[in-house]
Design a protein around this motif. Structure first.
Motif, short mmCIF file in Angstrom:
data_model
loop_
_atom_site.label_atom_id
_atom_site.label_comp_id
_atom_site.label_asym_id
_atom_site.label_seq_id
_atom_site.Cartn_x
_atom_site.Cartn_y
_atom_site.Cartn_z
N GLU A 5 0.87 -0.98 -0.01
CA GLU A 5 0.14 -0.15 0.05
C GLU A 5 0.85 1.42 -0.30
N LEU A 6 0.14 2.49 -0.48
CA LEU A 6 0.94 3.66 -0.30
C LEU A 6 0.88 4.49 0.87
N ASN A 7 0.01 3.85 1.97
CA ASN A 7 -0.13 4.79 3.04
C ASN A 7 0.94 4.19 4.39
N THR A 8 0.87 4.79 5.30
CA THR A 8 1.56 4.46 6.67
C THR A 8 1.34 2.96 6.94
N LEU A 9 0.11 2.27 6.83
CA LEU A 9 -0.24 1.10 7.33
C LEU A 9 0.23 0.02 6.12
N PHE A 10 1.07 0.23 5.39
CA PHE A 10 1.71 -0.74 4.32
C PHE A 10 2.03 -1.93 4.86
N LYS A 11 1.98 -3.05 4.11
CA LYS A 11 2.61 -4.35 4.58
C LYS A 11 3.57 -4.77 3.77
N CYS A 12 4.74 -5.26 4.02
CA CYS A 12 5.67 -5.72 3.39
C CYS A 12 5.49 -7.12 2.93
N LYS A 13 5.72 -7.22 1.47
CA LYS A 13 5.57 -8.52 0.89
C LYS A 13 6.73 -8.87 0.02
N ASN A 14 7.08 -10.25 0.10
CA ASN A 14 8.40 -10.79 -0.65
C ASN A 14 8.05 -10.67 -2.21
N CYS A 15 9.39 -10.17 -2.99
CA CYS A 15 9.11 -10.07 -4.25
C CYS A 15 8.90 -11.40 -5.07
N SER A 16 8.16 -11.49 -5.97
CA SER A 16 7.90 -12.84 -6.59
C SER A 16 9.32 -13.37 -7.28
N PRO A 17 9.77 -14.48 -7.31
CA PRO A 17 11.27 -14.85 -7.79
C PRO A 17 10.98 -15.48 -9.34
N CYS A 18 9.55 -15.49 -9.81
CA CYS A 18 9.33 -15.79 -11.20
C CYS A 18 9.60 -17.02 -11.65
N HIS A 19 9.49 -18.09 -10.70
CA HIS A 19 9.74 -19.37 -11.07
C HIS A 19 9.20 -19.96 -12.24
N ASN A 20 9.55 -20.69 -13.25
CA ASN A 20 9.01 -21.23 -14.49
C ASN A 20 8.71 -19.96 -15.41
N GLY A 21 9.36 -19.04 -15.21
CA GLY A 21 9.24 -17.84 -16.11
C GLY A 21 10.48 -16.85 -16.09
N THR A 22 10.51 -15.69 -16.75
CA THR A 22 11.45 -14.86 -16.79
C THR A 22 11.06 -13.41 -16.19
#
Length: 413
Positions: free
Chosen positions: A142-159
Motif C-alpha cells: 500500500e502507499l499509506n503508512t499502514l503498508f504491509k511488506c510482501k516478498n518479491c515474486s521470484p518468477c519460477h517457471n518464467g522470466t
C-alpha cells in the motif's frame, strides 16, 4: 403649522460625523482616538487588519503579526506586540514538527509495525518523522503508512520482465506451458478457469497466435544472418593475412641466415637484415650451461696449432696479421652470428673472465664485440691472424662466414 428648527447641538454632531467619515474613507487618515466619541455618541470606526509577511502569522486579537515557530519547535505563547518575539519550545522526545508552524503541541512520531514486517529506515527526530520501509527483496503493498511488506515474486517457471521496486512487485512472463496467476507461473495442467485456459491455448497454438518474438525474428532474422556472414568473412580474411605474414617472416629469417653465413659466393658485402639483428639482440650473451662451456673450452684452438695447415676444402687466408684497425675489427664482428659469438671468442682463446669483464664494462653489444676482439689481439700478439679466425669459423661449420670475412678484409685499404 410652523416646523421646529433643529437644535445647534444636533447640527454640530451631524457635521462632525460627516467630516470623520470623509476623513476615514477618502483621505485614509484616522482621527484622534479622543475624538471617536462626541457627547457620548460612539462613531463605530472599523479598524484595518495588518498584513503579515512570510514567516509571520496574525495574532488572535488581529492587532499585530507574530513570528512563526521553526521546525522542531511549537508555539508556547503568542507575542505581545509586533516588536516582541514569539515564545517557542522544543518538541519533546517522540514528537516532531517538520516545518515552520503555529501548532500548540508537536506531532507524535509514527511507529513502524513489526506485525506488518515493517522495518525502521531512520529514527524520529525533532524535525523529521520516523521513516519505515521494507527489507531487501520486499515491496510495499500500500502507499499509506499502514503498508504491509510482501516478498518479491521470484518468477519460477518464467522470466523477469521488470524487477521488483519499492512500491511494486516483480512482473513475470511465464514459460510455454505455464499461466500467470497471482504473479506466479503455474503449470497449464492445473488450470481450471476460463482465463487460464485461454492463455494455455494460446501457448499450445503458436502458429495460430504468433508472438511478438516470432514476428521480430521473422522480420529481422535475415539482417542478423547477413551481419553474421560478414563477421565470419572478415575473420577468415584476417586469419589468411596473418598466416601469409608469418610465412613471409619465416622465409626472410631463413634467407638472411643462409646468405649471411652459408653462401660461398658473396660478390659484395650485404647488409644484415633487421630480422637477424633482432635475433642477435635476443641472444645477446645468453647464459651457457657448464657442459657447453666445458665442450667449448675443450674445442678451443691451442696456440701451438695456430701455424698448422688448413684443410684442403678451405681456401688459405694467408699469414696475415689482424691489423689494429677498428674498421677491420668491426668487419669481423658483423660477419659472425651474435647467437654464436661467445663460442667464437672462446675458441679464439679469450677466457671467460675476460668475456664477463668486458660484458660488464661495455653495455652495448657492438662495443663489447669490438673490445673482445681487441683484447684477443693484444693477448695473442703475432698469433692474431686472419688465418686463425678462418680456422675457428670452419671448426664451427661457418665456412661461409669465413669466406665473407676474407673478402671483406681484402677490400679494406
Amino acid at each position: 403649522m410652523a416646523h421646529p428648527e433643529p437644535s445647534p447641538a444636533l447640527v454640530a454632531t451631524l457635521i462632525l460625523t460627516l467630516a470623520w467619515v470623509w476623513t476615514e474613507e477618502c483621505l485614509g487618515v484616522a482621527p484622534n482616538s479622543d475624538t471617536q466619541q462626541i457627547h457620548g455618541i460612539a462613531l463605530g470606526r472599523k479598524k484595518r487588519e495588518p498584513k503579515c509577511q512570510v514567516g509571520e502569522y496574525l495574532h488572535s486579537n488581529r492587532t499585530h503579526c507574530c513570528m512563526r515557530c521553526h521546525a522542531g519547535t511549537y508555539l508556547a505563547e503568542d507575542c505581545q506586540s509586533d516588536i516582541l518575539a514569539t515564545r517557542c519550545m522544543r518538541c519533546p522526545k517522540g514528537t516532531f514538527t517538520a516545518t515552520d508552524n503555529i501548532l500548540r503541541k508537536c506531532i507524535s512520531c509514527q511507529r513502524c509495525r513489526a506485525e506488518l514486517q515493517q522495518i525502521t529506515l531512520s529514527e524520529c527526530t525533532e524535525k523529521k518523522d520516523t521513516v519505515c520501509g521494507c527489507q531487501t527483496n520486499q515491496f510495499q503493498s500500500e502507499l499509506n503508512t499502514l503498508f504491509k511488506c510482501k516478498n518479491c515474486s521470484p518468477c519460477h517457471n518464467g522470466t523477469i520482465r521488470q524487477n521488483c521496486t519499492k512500491n511494486s512487485d516483480t512482473i513475470c512472463v511465464c514459460h510455454p506451458g505455464y499461466f500467470l496467476h497471482k504473479n506466479n507461473c503455474n503449470p497449464c495442467s492445473s488450470c481450471n478457469e476460463e482465463e487460464c485456459k485461454k492463455d494455455c491455448a494460446t501457448v499450445l497454438r503458436p502458429s495460430t497466435f504468433p508472438s511478438v518474438q516470432d514476428d521480430y525474428w521473422g522480420s529481422q532474422g535475415h539482417i542478423i544472418l547477413l551481419i553474421g556472414l560478414v563477421v565470419v568473412l572478415a575473420a577468415s580474411l584476417g586469419l589468411l593475412f596473418a598466416v601469409k605474414a608469418i610465412r613471409q617472416y619465416r622465409q626472410r629469417v631463413t634467407t638472411a641466415i643462409f646468405y649471411s653465413c652459408v653462401s660461398t659466393q658473396q660478390p659484395k658485402k650485404e647488409t644484415v637484415s633487421e630480422v637477424v639483428m633482432n635475433e642477435r639482440k635476443a641472444a645477446t650473451f645468453a647464459p651457457v650451461t657448464p657442459q657447453i662451456e666445458k665442450m667449448w673450452t675443450a674445442n678451443a684452438v691451442p696456440r701451438s696449432m695456430v701455424e698448422q695447415e688448413l684443410p684442403d676444402c678451405v681456401r688459405p687466408a694467408g699469414k696475415t696479421q689482424l691489423p689494429d684497425n677498428p674498421v677491420v675489427l668491426y668487419t669481423v664482428a658483423d660477419h659472425v652470428l651474435l647467437s654464436r659469438w661467445k663460442e667464437f671468442v672462446r675458441r679464439l682463446g679469450l677466457s671467460d673472465y675476460e668475456i664477463e669483464r668486458i660484458e660488464l664494462e661495455q653495455r652495448r653489444v657492438r662495443d663489447a664485440q669490438y673490445e673482445m676482439l681487441r683484447q684477443w689481439r693484444l693477448q695473442m700478439g703475432q698469433g692474431a691472424t686472419v688465418e686463425r679466425i678462418s680456422y675457428v669459423l670452419n671448426q664451427m661449420e661457418l665456412s661461409g662466414c669465413s669466406e665473407a670475412i676474407q673478402e671483406a678484409l681484402a677490400g679494406q685499404p
